[in-house]
Each structure stands twice: as C-alpha cells, then as structure tokens.
Scaffold this active site. Structure first.
Site, PDB file in Angstrom:
ATOM      1  N   ASN A 175       0.841  -1.197   0.000  1.00  0.00           N
ATOM      2  CA  ASN A 175       0.000   0.000   0.000  1.00  0.00           C
ATOM      3  C   ASN A 175       0.876   1.248   0.000  1.00  0.00           C
ATOM      4  O   ASN A 175       1.805   1.372   0.792  1.00  0.00           O
ATOM      5  CB  ASN A 175      -0.892  -0.014   1.250  1.00  0.00           C
ATOM      6  N   HIS A 335      33.509  33.916 -14.342  1.00  0.00           N
ATOM      7  CA  HIS A 335      34.298  33.627 -13.143  1.00  0.00           C
ATOM      8  C   HIS A 335      33.855  34.456 -11.940  1.00  0.00           C
ATOM      9  O   HIS A 335      33.706  35.672 -12.033  1.00  0.00           O
ATOM     10  CB  HIS A 335      35.792  33.937 -13.362  1.00  0.00           C
TER      11      HIS A 335
END
Length: 431
Positions: A175, A335
């Site tokens: 279940n 960068h």
C-alpha cells in the site's frame, strides 16, 4: 478528466524523528517544502483543482505558508492525532455536497508525480471502481502494509507489517497510502470507522473492509515506479528523497539531450528546464524554477538560485551565482561573480569578480540593474542597482557604477594609482 476531482492531503503529523521544531511537511528539497511538491503534483491535474490539507502539529505555520502560496487550498484542523482515518475524516464538512472523485495522499511523499496520479484516476474510471488503492512492488517491502487480493484481482484487505504472518510478509505488493474514491459512495465510511486495535487509532486502511462489507468495488492500480512512494520521516529519509528526486531529473535531462558530466556532484531542481546540447559541468547546484536554452554551458561550481533565464549559447562559469536574473544569448559570466536581480542582454561579457549590489539591508528592498546588448564589464567591478548600462558601453576594471551609463561610453572611477618609491626598502632598514 471526465469527473471533478478534489484532494485530501494528510499533513498533521509532528514528524518526531525529524528532531525539529519545524513541521515535517515544511522541510525542504531544492528549497521547496515537501508539502509543496505534493500539492503541485495534484494541482497540475487540473487548473482549479481544490486540495484540502489536514493540519495539526504547528498548524499555524503550515496554514500561513499555504495562505501565502496557494489559491485553491483549504485547511482543516486535526486537534488530536488519532490516526490516518481520523485525519481524513476532518475533511468531511468541506466535502459534504461533493459528488466527484477524491484523491487522498500524504504530505510527506514529495516524489509522487502528476503522471502517476492521472494514471490512477484513469484506471479508477475505466474499471468502474468505487475505491482504488495505488500500490507498488518492493523487493524488500518491510514496514509497508501488504496488499491482499482475491482471485478476481480485487483488493480484499491491507495487512500492516506488525499484523502480518510470515506468508503475508512474503508479499511484495504494498500500500502506498494513495487512494482514489467515489466520494458519494465512500464518505460514509469515515463516520463509521472504529478504533478497536492495539494503537487505539482510526486507520484509513479500514475503509477497504468497509467498502467490501458494503458490496463496493475495490481495485488496486500498481505504480511501476516505486521511488515515487518514498515517504520522509527523518533527516536520513529527507536526504534520500532529495537524491532520488535529483537523479530522476538528471536522467530525464540526459535523455532529452543535455550533457551532465558528473551525476554524483550535480544537483538540478525538477522545476528547471534545460534544452538540448547544453552542458552542465560538475559541482553545479540549480534550485527553483529556471530556464536554460540550447547550447549553454553551466559550471563547474555554479549556483543558480531560482527565477533565472539563460539564453542560447551563454556561459555561466565557475563560482558564479545567479538569482532572479535574465541573461540573453551568447553572453559570458565566466568567473567568481554574483548576478542578482538583473536583466542582461546579448553578447555581454562580465569580467571575473563582478558583483551586482542589488539589496538594501536597511529598507529590505531589492533593485534591478539592466545591462544592454554588447556591454563589457571589467573585472572586480560593482554594479549598484538600480542602474542601466546602455548598448556597447564599457566598464573599466575595479569600477563602482552607481549611475546610468550611455551607449558606447567608457565608465571608470577607480582611484589613481600611487607609487611610493623605496617603501619596502625603507621598512626593512628600520627593522
């Protein structure tokens, strides 16, 4: 969908094993609460589907979050935690006149998908079921309630682990805690549940027996992907769910033509769309909703924090952080930069160490900067919002830009260089 659908989401539990003052369902994966992942999967079934969230522990926190973020969500309070059946029953007053389908699920299963919920509903309707349980199969089903079927394939009961015999424990179908109900037929069950069990609780699974006793049809839809059923009850579970969600999305992206070099160090929110021929380098973290067009390069060691759009052929490089930023095509942010609350045009170059200063810590306001096509910003510059840099302007390195810059202009405001002759030599002579 042929029938109107509403949902009940069980989110009242304390989550004791989380060891937290925060409600379990508000713990996050990719900066989004567990409950939100469930709600959004349900909301995608239909534009105006209504969900009822059963709240309990720290109810005010959960309710505040829902009120701020969801339009078609109602809450109902479970004052005492007396079991899952009792929790679902708290929604009865809000569904008294409803005659469509009701989905019941838990608020701590963030991996469940809209596709699976839609398949459950489709299976339920096509097979004229009155109550359909979503099931799945585990090689090791320990801890889950086992599905017991008759010779017709109908579900006759669910046996919890603690009540299972050795033969029942060998059953691998379990279940999942997700149900689809013909509400007008099943709603009466919630007022007739009994708590005559060792826990003294009202079990949601008891609606199976009730339905069978009332000659209703109970079926099981077997979900082939058992990963979706993973519930979060501890920090360990949270980390596991995060990893499962991430790996699933990375696989989907690679199938669609995205290159991901290291799937063990790359983290991408499922709400992020990445188009084919883009490359994601290692140690990249992308959270929230973002759009990355074709032929982009992201990373290594990049961080996108949400609401970002990256245009075709652009690059977001190493140690770059973006938030609420729109970057047009063929632009490079390569960068060591922070870009927040910005609109950046095409063919822009942003030098290393550039910072967009977008936040006023006193007023708590954020402002936007606009960078037009062709702009070049030198290294270690600061762009103080709100400013606009117009087409093909140039910012000299080490500059702090605090006002608009006209097209084709050079802006530079660094201090003049000063050289003191023999300074080092004089210092050494004094030692």
């Amino acid at each position: 969908m042929e029938k109107e659908v509403k949902a009940i989401i069980l989110a009242a539990g304390k989550g004791t094993r989380m060891k937290s003052t925060q409600p379990k369902v508000l713990h996050k994966i990719f900066d989004k609460p567990l409950l939100s992942w469930v709600l959004d999967s349900i909301s995608a079934l239909s534009k105006k589907i209504e969900s009822i969230v059963v709240i309990g522990h720290s109810a005010h926190e959960v309710e505040d979050y829902l009120n701020k973020n969801y339009k078609y969500v109602k809450t109902t309070l479970q004052k005492e935690q007396l079991g899952t059946g009792h929790a679902a029953a708290q929604a009865l007053p809000l569904l008294s006149d409803f005659k469509g389908l009701v989905i019941i699920t838990c608020g701590d299963t963030p991996l469940v998908t809209t596709k699976s919920l839609r398949s459950l509903i489709k299976y339920h309707i096509e097979n004229y079921s009155d109550l359909t349980v979503m099931t799945t199969v585990f090689d090791n089903p320990c801890g889950y309630g086992r599905i017991i079927r008759n010779t017709k394939g109908e579900i006759i009961k669910i046996v919890e682990e603690k009540d299972a015999s050795e033969s029942i424990k060998e059953i691998e179908e379990v279940n999942t805690g997700i149900y689809c109900l013909e509400w007008s037929k099943i709603k009466k069950a919630f007022s007739e549940l009994r708590n005559n069990n060792s826990q003294g609780e009202y079990y949601l699974t008891d609606i199976i027996k009730w339905a069978r006793d009332n000659s209703l049809k109970v079926l099981g839809y077997k979900n082939p992907d058992n990963r979706e059923m993973y519930g979060v009850n501890s920090r360990i579970d949270l980390a596991q769910a995060f990893d499962m969600m991430n790996q699933r999305h990375l696989d989907e992206l690679m199938v669609k033509g995205v290159t991901i070099y290291d799937r063990h160090s790359t983290y991408i929110s499922p709400e992020t769309t990445i188009c084919e021929d883009s490359v994601i380098f290692p140690n990249t973290y992308i959270e929230g909703k973002n759009y990355i067009a074709t032929c982009c390069k992201i990373g290594p060691m990049a961080h996108l924090r949400g609401n970002c759009e990256i245009g075709e052929g652009s690059k977001i490089g190493n140690f770059v952080e973006l938030k609420n930023a729109k970057v047009a095509k063929k632009t490079n942010v390569c960068h060591l930069s922070y870009i927040g609350d910005a609109k950046i045009g095409s063919n822009v170059n942003i030098g290393a160490g550039t910072i967009f200063a977008n936040y006023n810590s006193i007023t708590k306001e954020k402002k936007t900067s606009v960078i037009a096509d062709g702009v070049s910003i030198g290294s270690n510059s600061v762009i103080v919002a709100p400013v606009e840099l117009k087409e093909d302007s140039f910012v000299g390195a080490l500059s702090c830009v605090t006002k608009d810059v006209e097209a084709d202009s050079l802006v530079i405001n660094r201090a003049p260089i000063k050289e003191i002759k023999n300074w080092v030599k004089n210092k050494k002579e004094k030692i």
